[in-house]
Each structure stands twice: as structure tokens, then as C-alpha cells.
Design an enzyme around this catalytic site. Sequence first.
Site, mmCIF file in Angstrom:
data_model
loop_
_atom_site.group_PDB
_atom_site.id
_atom_site.type_symbol
_atom_site.label_atom_id
_atom_site.label_comp_id
_atom_site.label_asym_id
_atom_site.label_seq_id
_atom_site.Cartn_x
_atom_site.Cartn_y
_atom_site.Cartn_z
ATOM 1 N N PRO A 202 58.323 73.489 69.282
ATOM 2 C CA PRO A 202 57.352 74.214 68.464
ATOM 3 C C PRO A 202 55.901 74.078 68.896
ATOM 4 O O PRO A 202 55.044 74.781 68.382
ATOM 5 C CB PRO A 202 57.546 73.588 67.083
ATOM 6 C CG PRO A 202 57.947 72.183 67.400
ATOM 7 C CD PRO A 202 58.792 72.266 68.629
ATOM 8 N N ASP A 225 56.285 81.937 77.681
ATOM 9 C CA ASP A 225 55.759 82.775 76.597
ATOM 10 C C ASP A 225 54.434 82.221 76.090
ATOM 11 O O ASP A 225 54.083 81.068 76.337
ATOM 12 C CB ASP A 225 56.752 82.802 75.426
ATOM 13 C CG ASP A 225 57.960 83.682 75.708
ATOM 14 O OD1 ASP A 225 57.926 84.426 76.698
ATOM 15 O OD2 ASP A 225 58.921 83.611 74.928
ATOM 16 N N LYS A 247 55.038 87.326 74.622
ATOM 17 C CA LYS A 247 54.900 88.411 73.650
ATOM 18 C C LYS A 247 54.175 87.880 72.423
ATOM 19 O O LYS A 247 54.393 86.754 71.994
ATOM 20 C CB LYS A 247 56.268 88.951 73.253
ATOM 21 C CG LYS A 247 57.109 89.393 74.444
ATOM 22 C CD LYS A 247 58.541 89.616 74.056
ATOM 23 C CE LYS A 247 59.377 89.920 75.290
ATOM 24 N NZ LYS A 247 59.432 88.791 76.227
ATOM 25 N N GLY A 278 59.244 79.301 73.514
ATOM 26 C CA GLY A 278 58.889 78.461 72.380
ATOM 27 C C GLY A 278 60.067 78.221 71.452
ATOM 28 O O GLY A 278 60.948 79.073 71.313
ATOM 29 N N ASP A 280 63.531 77.196 70.001
ATOM 30 C CA ASP A 280 64.849 77.249 70.622
ATOM 31 C C ASP A 280 65.108 78.672 71.091
ATOM 32 O O ASP A 280 64.928 79.625 70.317
ATOM 33 C CB ASP A 280 65.933 76.824 69.632
ATOM 34 C CG ASP A 280 67.311 76.856 70.263
ATOM 35 O OD1 ASP A 280 67.747 75.812 70.790
ATOM 36 O OD2 ASP A 280 67.950 77.932 70.255
ATOM 37 N N MET A 360 57.788 84.689 61.953
ATOM 38 C CA MET A 360 57.042 85.914 62.265
ATOM 39 C C MET A 360 56.967 86.855 61.066
ATOM 40 O O MET A 360 57.133 88.068 61.197
ATOM 41 C CB MET A 360 57.688 86.629 63.466
ATOM 42 C CG MET A 360 57.749 85.782 64.724
ATOM 43 S SD MET A 360 58.752 86.500 66.066
ATOM 44 C CE MET A 360 60.423 86.221 65.439
ATOM 45 N N GLY A 389 52.182 74.828 63.558
ATOM 46 C CA GLY A 389 52.864 73.600 63.168
ATOM 47 C C GLY A 389 53.120 72.654 64.329
ATOM 48 O O GLY A 389 53.415 73.086 65.455
#
Length: 449
Positions: A202, A225, A247, A278, A280, A360, A389
Site C-alpha cells: 500500500p 504504477d 493509471k 500497488g 496486491d 477508488m 494510508g
Amino acid sequence: MPLFAALKDRPVLVVGTGEIADRKIAFLHRAGAQVQVVTDAQFDESQIDSVVLVIAATPDREFNRRVSLAAQSRFRLVNVVDDPSLCSFIFPSIVDRSPLLVAISSGGTAPVLARVLREKIEALLPTSLGRMAEKASFWRNHLKTRLTSVAERRRFWERVFRGRFARLMHAGNEAAAQQILEDELDNPGSGSGEIILVGAGPGDAGLLTLRGLQVLQDADVVFYDHLVSDGVRELIRRDAEQICVGKRAGEHAVPQHETNQMLITAAREGKTVVRLKGGDPFIFGRGGEELQAAAEAGIPFQVVPGITAASAVTAYAGIPLTHRDYAQSVTFVTGHYKADSTPFDWSHLAESRQTLAIYMGTMKAAEISEQLIQHGRDATTPVAVISRGTRVDQHVATGTLQDLVHLAKDAPMPALIVVGEVVQLHSTLAWFQHTTDTEGFGSSVINLA
């Protein structure tokens, strides 16, 4: 001078008893030594004549000195615990991947530092190295009949120890690794590359898995990413190429099909390709789609799971996803889905005594709040918006379901929405040093603390 001693079935004398002596004895037994143990009262200098080395582990320094002098006068190696000046050899800190051993020593000046370094090296060296060494030992003589020059054999082992054979051994797939070894021997240098999908976790680099760290050290090229933190990227091998194909909500740096093709092309060039995502990669990460493309192209691949955001950031925010008094289940939901996919079953998501972890979802906070309330979830259900987080700038805003829009407005990204009674525990269990805004980003949010 660092040396490795063959002690199997050879006699060693240990003078003394107690915790330190027991540790030395256990270490010697693992090496196969025949250990003779005597107390200071039982010790006789003549006992040294029939052993190859001596260890003095009594609390009496003068007695230990006597043992040391007696051993050295007979040209026996001797170790006196916690007294380097009386030693002719010292025990290093050991990283054991038998038959492969790594020894770290400070020459007796800073043994704790040596142990700290051992812990760091332990984290870097896969447990499969011992099995790889045994496999190499089995093949050495066979290899000499196929590759006659030392240079050829050296290049062969460099390729296999740095290539897919090693990664398959690390993954525990010895049958496939054996096949790679045979193929490499029949067709040297013909091996293709592979794609390794790695979950970066994370954000906090300390939450990257050990296997993930090892893979990042083997990569030739890493496609990452935006959600991959700078701390994790610092762990990538220094000379590996790094390419961002990330993205963000509302924008796509690289279309998915182009990302898929870039991975395949790099692997066909014989490279070790790491796809770093990022959290899993198989939880709302499109990892399955990318590996489907690899499978269709005939590219070998592996997966290294990561800690997903829902379990990690809630833990850092002091919000257990389940709790016997508050929630008996948890559902992971994404706020973004394909336009032609089946809509959410809001009646199921609205069930009480269930925690919702919504990835998201801040851009759809209004719809989420409205639908959950409409389908029966109480408007005063506690909610939290956890931004960035596990990172040093983690931000937690708490309130109720009816105020979710205000909580989510302008929340720093990435952000996770948590809906459920377990959010009440945040005020008691929050432990991570971060910025908490219990009034949220709007003026009407209720402070549950």
C-alpha cells in the site's frame, strides 16, 4: 583469516556449562562435530590432546585463560566466549543456507553489529539457495563432459544462477527449474525472458514482501504504477530500467493493451520483466488481465502477492475489518468498474454488521452514500476515508454515511472508504503517527471520537 572448518565426526572440547555454552554446543552439533563437554572441575589439560579445537565457556576469566594457553601451546584452535584477546578463532554470525553458508565477523570488536548485518542479509538471501547449491553439485560432473572449458562452465552457471532457473527454484517449482537447466545445457543462451507480477503493497516500503524485494533485485526492467511509492522504487536494482505505465482516476498514462504489449516485447528480448503494481495485483489491479495476455503470447510468468490496501491501511488507521462485537464479514468493492459490467447488488452491500472496504470510491461517494441508505443501511453508520494510508502523510477523516460526500471531497489520493461500525474503534486503536482530521473536509461531518 576467515576459514570454514570441516568438523563432521571430529572431536571438539567444550569447557563449561550454561546458556552460552549450550548455544555453542548446539552450533557444533549442527556441524556434525563430536562434542565433549566438561565442567571446570572436570577439566584436564590432557583432554586437549585428542581434539581439533577447544571452547572455554566458564564465568572465570583466569580459568578461561588457563584453558586458552593450554590449547594454544598444543597448537589447537581455541575460542573463549566474550574474550577476544584469549581467542585464536571466533565464531562469526552465520546465514545458513546449507550447504551454502555466509559468515559475518567484526573480528570480535562489535558482535552485535555483526548480528544486525546478518539479519539484513538473511532478508536478501532466499531460503532456496541451499537447494540450488545441491542441484549444482549434482550437475557439476555431468557438466564437465558436455562443456569442456572452465570458461564455458562458468558462463553456464552465471546464466542459470541469474536466470529463470533460479527464480523457479525460489518459487519452489523444482521440476520446471530442472527442465530449464536441461534446456540451457542443450541450447546455451537460448532461454527467453519472463514476466513477474509483483504486489508493491500500500505504500510503506517496509510492507513489501521479502519475495518481492528479492525479485526487484533480479529485474532487468520494471514497469510500475503511480500507486507504487518512492520508497518501494528505491529497492529496485540500481541498473534496472524503470518505466511508468501507471493509471490515475480519470486518466490513463498508457492504455492497458499497450502495457500488455510492452511487457511481452521486453520478455521476448530475454529480459526479466517485473510488473510492479500497488497493493496486491490480483485485487482490483488488472494483474489477471496482464497475465492473460502473457499466457496467450506464450511468455512464462510468476506472481508475487502483495498486501492489499484494505487490510493494510485500515490496520494503520486502527480500524479492524472484522470484530466480534461489530462486524462478522467484510466485502472489498471497487468504485470503478467497466461500463458494460453488472451493477452492484446494493441490497447485499447494505447489510448491517458487514464492513465495506471501497477502493477508488471517492469520486462516486454521493452514489455510494445514496444507494446504501436507500437499500437499508442506516444513515448514521460510521464511515472513514483513509488517504495515503501507511505513508508518513496518512490522513484519516471519520464521520457517518450521510456525510460521506463531505468526507471524500478533496481527500488526498489514493484513498479508501470504510463503511461499518468497526470505524468506531479508530479513536481507540489508532497507533500510526499521522494527521487525523475528525471534522473531515466539510463542516457538517460528525466527530465520532
